[in-house]
Design an enzyme around this catalytic site. Sequence first.
Site, PDB file in Angstrom:
ATOM      1  N   HIS A   1     -28.585 -35.041  13.959  1.00  5.60           N
ATOM      2  CA  HIS A   1     -27.843 -33.541  13.733  1.00  5.60           C
ATOM      3  C   HIS A   1     -28.607 -32.589  12.779  1.00  5.60           C
ATOM      4  CE1 HIS A   1     -23.671 -31.880  12.900  1.00  5.60           C
ATOM      5  NE2 HIS A   1     -24.089 -31.581  11.611  1.00  5.60           N
TER       6      HIS A   1
ATOM      7  N   SER B   1     -25.289 -26.803  11.118  1.00  2.05           N
ATOM      8  CA  SER B   1     -24.379 -27.659  10.880  1.00  2.05           C
ATOM      9  C   SER B   1     -23.574 -26.781  10.242  1.00  2.05           C
ATOM     10  CB  SER B   1     -24.248 -28.955  10.019  1.00  2.05           C
ATOM     11  OG  SER B   1     -23.472 -29.348   9.753  1.00  2.05           O
TER      12      SER B   1
ATOM     13  N   ASP C   1     -27.406 -36.078  18.667  1.00  2.00           N
ATOM     14  CA  ASP C   1     -26.821 -35.791  17.890  1.00  2.00           C
ATOM     15  C   ASP C   1     -25.269 -36.817  17.649  1.00  2.00           C
ATOM     16  OD1 ASP C   1     -24.847 -34.435  15.493  1.00  2.00           O
ATOM     17  OD2 ASP C   1     -26.012 -32.748  15.687  1.00  2.00           O
TER      18      ASP C   1
END
Length: 265
Positions: free
Chosen positions: A241, A94, A213
Amino acid sequence: MTQSPSALSVRESGTGTPLLLLHAFPLNAAMWSAQLDALPGRTGDEARVLAPDQRGFGGTALGTDEPSLDLVADDLALLLDAAGIERAVVGGISMGGYVALALARRHPDRLAGLLLANTRATADTDAVRTNRERIAAAVLARNSVQLLLDEQVAAGQLGPDSQHLVERVQALVAAAPPAAVAWAQRAMAARPDAQDVLAGLRVPVAIVAGAEDALVAVEEAELMARLRPDAELTVIPGVGHLSALEAPEAFDTAVRKLLARVAAG
């Protein structure tokens, strides 16, 4: 686990190939506990895993600089210097992926390999930048990260097979200081497109995505894979995620494959 001699707070284990793991927003290095235990291997010499808290998160101070992921990348170069590491395999998830790409742009000679998980190489759209500023302004005005708990955790941060992790993720999010959250949101909004950086980097690359995700679509991983046809793309079923938390064994398998490619030269 020991503390590395650096201004950054960092968790470390193992003695093998240096592996720098960069956490997601708005979490901290505690998210890497499974990797810190597993990736050094049974004898401890498969990988030397370093998991730093990025600026403002965990045990690392935010400082007074204007928001920029370039500064976070420079922090990491200094961390590698302090740890006596010339080159490391860098894995970012991320926001950590954005930072890894900033490190690749500013200090390409420090990377021996790159893993990008649940992230993208493209810059934010105007709509995403506007939303980041909304969140930054709100958490500062309220001096609270409750907005993130209300919106982000409930908006697909975890996949359908990972709901048992909700309380753990909520605790990590709740620990984030509002000032760090706002700084990071503004730093992410200002980051440039990094597709050329990824395409031009001369090290082995691996890409990991969660099939469920809702924050970064699998198509972003596929785009990065097209930029790097030599990259190994892993899409983990049922995962959202936070692939390293949700499916640590599958995530670690992708990391080990990358470490083997780096070792093979």
